[in-house]
Design a protein around this motif. Sequence first.
Motif, PDB file in Angstrom:
ATOM      1  N   VAL A 252       0.854  -1.189   0.000  1.00  0.00           N
ATOM      2  CA  VAL A 252       0.000   0.000   0.000  1.00  0.00           C
ATOM      3  C   VAL A 252       0.889   1.238   0.000  1.00  0.00           C
ATOM      4  O   VAL A 252       2.032   1.199   0.482  1.00  0.00           O
ATOM      5  N   GLN A 253       0.380   2.315  -0.558  1.00  0.00           N
ATOM      6  CA  GLN A 253       1.121   3.565  -0.483  1.00  0.00           C
ATOM      7  C   GLN A 253       1.157   4.035   0.958  1.00  0.00           C
ATOM      8  O   GLN A 253       0.171   3.977   1.690  1.00  0.00           O
ATOM      9  N   ASP A 254       2.325   4.505   1.367  1.00  0.00           N
ATOM     10  CA  ASP A 254       2.537   4.978   2.735  1.00  0.00           C
ATOM     11  C   ASP A 254       3.313   6.281   2.658  1.00  0.00           C
ATOM     12  O   ASP A 254       4.541   6.290   2.622  1.00  0.00           O
ATOM     13  N   GLY A 255       2.592   7.398   2.581  1.00  0.00           N
ATOM     14  CA  GLY A 255       3.249   8.693   2.431  1.00  0.00           C
ATOM     15  C   GLY A 255       3.972   8.780   1.102  1.00  0.00           C
ATOM     16  O   GLY A 255       3.394   8.550   0.037  1.00  0.00           O
ATOM     17  N   ALA A 256       5.274   9.086   1.173  1.00  0.00           N
ATOM     18  CA  ALA A 256       6.073   9.225  -0.046  1.00  0.00           C
ATOM     19  C   ALA A 256       6.699   7.904  -0.473  1.00  0.00           C
ATOM     20  O   ALA A 256       7.663   7.894  -1.248  1.00  0.00           O
ATOM     21  N   GLY A 257       6.173   6.797   0.018  1.00  0.00           N
ATOM     22  CA  GLY A 257       6.713   5.494  -0.343  1.00  0.00           C
ATOM     23  C   GLY A 257       5.660   4.415  -0.253  1.00  0.00           C
ATOM     24  O   GLY A 257       4.453   4.679  -0.287  1.00  0.00           O
ATOM     25  N   LEU A 258       6.118   3.185  -0.151  1.00  0.00           N
ATOM     26  CA  LEU A 258       5.245   2.028  -0.071  1.00  0.00           C
ATOM     27  C   LEU A 258       5.532   1.243   1.201  1.00  0.00           C
ATOM     28  O   LEU A 258       6.658   1.243   1.713  1.00  0.00           O
ATOM     29  N   ARG A 259       4.517   0.565   1.682  1.00  0.00           N
ATOM     30  CA  ARG A 259       4.699  -0.411   2.758  1.00  0.00           C
ATOM     31  C   ARG A 259       4.246  -1.767   2.229  1.00  0.00           C
ATOM     32  O   ARG A 259       3.141  -1.905   1.710  1.00  0.00           O
ATOM     33  N   ILE A 260       5.123  -2.752   2.347  1.00  0.00           N
ATOM     34  CA  ILE A 260       4.799  -4.096   1.890  1.00  0.00           C
ATOM     35  C   ILE A 260       4.724  -5.010   3.108  1.00  0.00           C
ATOM     36  O   ILE A 260       5.712  -5.191   3.830  1.00  0.00           O
ATOM     37  N   ASP A 261       3.540  -5.557   3.350  1.00  0.00           N
ATOM     38  CA  ASP A 261       3.353  -6.550   4.406  1.00  0.00           C
ATOM     39  C   ASP A 261       3.698  -7.912   3.817  1.00  0.00           C
ATOM     40  O   ASP A 261       3.103  -8.340   2.827  1.00  0.00           O
ATOM     41  N   LEU A 262       4.661  -8.593   4.421  1.00  0.00           N
ATOM     42  CA  LEU A 262       5.307  -9.736   3.800  1.00  0.00           C
ATOM     43  C   LEU A 262       4.551 -11.041   4.025  1.00  0.00           C
ATOM     44  O   LEU A 262       4.076 -11.329   5.116  1.00  0.00           O
ATOM     45  N   ASP A 263       4.463 -11.821   2.953  1.00  0.00           N
ATOM     46  CA  ASP A 263       3.904 -13.162   3.016  1.00  0.00           C
ATOM     47  C   ASP A 263       4.965 -14.229   2.765  1.00  0.00           C
ATOM     48  O   ASP A 263       4.864 -15.342   3.279  1.00  0.00           O
ATOM     49  N   GLN A 264       5.965 -13.901   1.946  1.00  0.00           N
ATOM     50  CA  GLN A 264       6.958 -14.893   1.552  1.00  0.00           C
ATOM     51  C   GLN A 264       8.304 -14.205   1.349  1.00  0.00           C
ATOM     52  O   GLN A 264       8.387 -13.178   0.674  1.00  0.00           O
ATOM     53  N   VAL A 265       9.346 -14.789   1.930  1.00  0.00           N
ATOM     54  CA  VAL A 265      10.714 -14.268   1.813  1.00  0.00           C
ATOM     55  C   VAL A 265      11.628 -15.445   1.499  1.00  0.00           C
ATOM     56  O   VAL A 265      11.559 -16.488   2.152  1.00  0.00           O
ATOM     57  N   VAL A 266      12.472 -15.289   0.481  1.00  0.00           N
ATOM     58  CA  VAL A 266      13.400 -16.365   0.143  1.00  0.00           C
ATOM     59  C   VAL A 266      14.671 -15.775  -0.449  1.00  0.00           C
ATOM     60  O   VAL A 266      14.622 -14.878  -1.294  1.00  0.00           O
ATOM     61  N   SER A 267      15.811 -16.273   0.015  1.00  0.00           N
ATOM     62  CA  SER A 267      17.103 -15.910  -0.568  1.00  0.00           C
ATOM     63  C   SER A 267      17.424 -16.898  -1.670  1.00  0.00           C
ATOM     64  O   SER A 267      17.212 -18.106  -1.515  1.00  0.00           O
ATOM     65  N   ASN A 268      17.934 -16.396  -2.798  1.00  0.00           N
ATOM     66  CA  ASN A 268      18.231 -17.241  -3.953  1.00  0.00           C
ATOM     67  C   ASN A 268      19.730 -17.431  -4.128  1.00  0.00           C
ATOM     68  O   ASN A 268      20.537 -16.643  -3.630  1.00  0.00           O
ATOM     69  N   CYS A 269      20.088 -18.464  -4.890  1.00  0.00           N
ATOM     70  CA  CYS A 269      21.493 -18.728  -5.166  1.00  0.00           C
ATOM     71  C   CYS A 269      22.037 -17.681  -6.144  1.00  0.00           C
ATOM     72  O   CYS A 269      21.278 -16.986  -6.817  1.00  0.00           O
ATOM     73  N   PRO A 270      23.373 -17.564  -6.242  1.00  0.00           N
ATOM     74  CA  PRO A 270      23.970 -16.510  -7.077  1.00  0.00           C
ATOM     75  C   PRO A 270      24.136 -16.871  -8.545  1.00  0.00           C
ATOM     76  O   PRO A 270      24.709 -16.083  -9.302  1.00  0.00           O
ATOM     77  N   LYS A 271      23.650 -18.026  -8.967  1.00  0.00           N
ATOM     78  CA  LYS A 271      23.877 -18.442 -10.353  1.00  0.00           C
ATOM     79  C   LYS A 271      23.278 -17.459 -11.355  1.00  0.00           C
ATOM     80  O   LYS A 271      22.205 -16.894 -11.125  1.00  0.00           O
ATOM     81  N   TYR A 272      24.000 -17.296 -12.467  1.00  0.00           N
ATOM     82  CA  TYR A 272      23.549 -16.542 -13.643  1.00  0.00           C
ATOM     83  C   TYR A 272      23.386 -15.045 -13.367  1.00  0.00           C
ATOM     84  O   TYR A 272      22.770 -14.330 -14.171  1.00  0.00           O
ATOM     85  N   LEU A 273      23.928 -14.565 -12.260  1.00  0.00           N
ATOM     86  CA  LEU A 273      23.947 -13.122 -11.977  1.00  0.00           C
ATOM     87  C   LEU A 273      25.270 -12.542 -12.467  1.00  0.00           C
ATOM     88  O   LEU A 273      26.341 -13.051 -12.111  1.00  0.00           O
ATOM     89  N   GLN A 274      25.184 -11.473 -13.240  1.00  0.00           N
ATOM     90  CA  GLN A 274      26.397 -10.805 -13.709  1.00  0.00           C
ATOM     91  C   GLN A 274      26.810  -9.744 -12.673  1.00  0.00           C
ATOM     92  O   GLN A 274      25.956  -9.082 -12.084  1.00  0.00           O
ATOM     93  N   THR A 275      28.107  -9.589 -12.482  1.00  0.00           N
ATOM     94  CA  THR A 275      28.567  -8.552 -11.553  1.00  0.00           C
ATOM     95  C   THR A 275      28.490  -7.183 -12.226  1.00  0.00           C
ATOM     96  O   THR A 275      28.788  -7.030 -13.413  1.00  0.00           O
ATOM     97  N   ARG A 276      28.067  -6.197 -11.453  1.00  0.00           N
ATOM     98  CA  ARG A 276      28.027  -4.813 -11.897  1.00  0.00           C
ATOM     99  C   ARG A 276      28.191  -3.909 -10.689  1.00  0.00           C
ATOM    100  O   ARG A 276      27.740  -4.238  -9.595  1.00  0.00           O
ATOM    101  N   ASP A 277      28.800  -2.765 -10.886  1.00  0.00           N
ATOM    102  CA  ASP A 277      28.845  -1.720  -9.871  1.00  0.00           C
ATOM    103  C   ASP A 277      27.930  -0.589 -10.318  1.00  0.00           C
ATOM    104  O   ASP A 277      27.689  -0.403 -11.512  1.00  0.00           O
ATOM    105  N   TYR A 278      27.423   0.182  -9.349  1.00  0.00           N
ATOM    106  CA  TYR A 278      26.454   1.219  -9.694  1.00  0.00           C
ATOM    107  C   TYR A 278      26.933   2.598  -9.239  1.00  0.00           C
ATOM    108  O   TYR A 278      27.818   2.737  -8.404  1.00  0.00           O
TER     109      TYR A 278
END
Length: 323
Positions: free
Chosen positions: A127-153
């Motif tokens: 839902v919108q929350d002021g100047a941003g969003l609030r996300i009420d979480l249902d599912q959280v998962v960390s993924n493996c690093p495969k097929y990710l290219q390295t980049r700096d920003y």
Amino acid sequence: MDNYHRGEIAVQDRAGLTRQAGSAGRALKNSVPEVAAAFLAGQPMLVLGGTDGAGRVWATQLTGEPGFLTTPDPRTLRVGALPLPEDPLAGVLLGTGVGQAPAPARVGAIAIEPATRRRMRINGRSVQDGAGLRIDLDQVVSNCPKYLQTRDYRLLPADDPGTERTADDRRSVTDSTSLSPAQQEVLRSADTFFIATASDRGDADASHRGGNPGFVEVLSPTRLRWPDYLGNSMFLTLGNLEVNPAAGILLPGWETGSTLHLTGAARTVWDAAEIARVPGAQRLVEFEIAAVREVMAASRLRWSQPGYSRFNPPVAGRPSDRP
């Protein structure tokens, strides 16, 4: 297997990976661990997926200075940014009309850190929350690093009202129902894209797909195909497609700050002869494009040239892109 819906279970069974999926499913949580909260706080980008009022699924990105993603508690993610008016998910993420309570939107999200090849998926209700969003979480998962290219920003300086923007920096929007020749070339040279899907119950998910340039095939101005490489056996994306073919794709302009959004329908290809023609493919996914939106100068975020993942399979007809 209570962590999975019927589409995910069906794909796991067909792939012969039910046991592996059961083990991997223990990584599915409904809250953000402390170490993951620190990871999120350091990111300048969050990719979001959701379904618009017409039933189309889109993927988009929100960006900001590191710290724009916070977790005030393990079941809540706050995003200190709002979508641009030109964003195809703006209406969904900004809720209902003026004077009405914001309507929760079911969203899938993924944060990636290309410099370290870390990524994390976060699904819930936004839902919108002021100047941003609030996300009420249902599912959280960390993924493996495969097929990710390295980049700096780097983040370009915020607009200075006293400085005239050049023509290249002016935001513009192009809508169509098929890919232009230039957009086709962007896809042919892509090493990364993001895909949003939703279950038949409307629960959304956003995921990363990566490979060496050329891993995305442009079969026509309205049809794409890419390999589904060896993964974590959860099949959160393909499981959604099993019960709901609607999907959205985001290609960030890593060097330009543009965003290329596609929406349409996807299906999994299980034909062994077709799969055997594509190096590294376990399955193939074909995507039929219904609508295209390209937003120029959508973000101040810029990324360096990629360092390709050692896990990327070769692409037929192309030399290896590994360093």
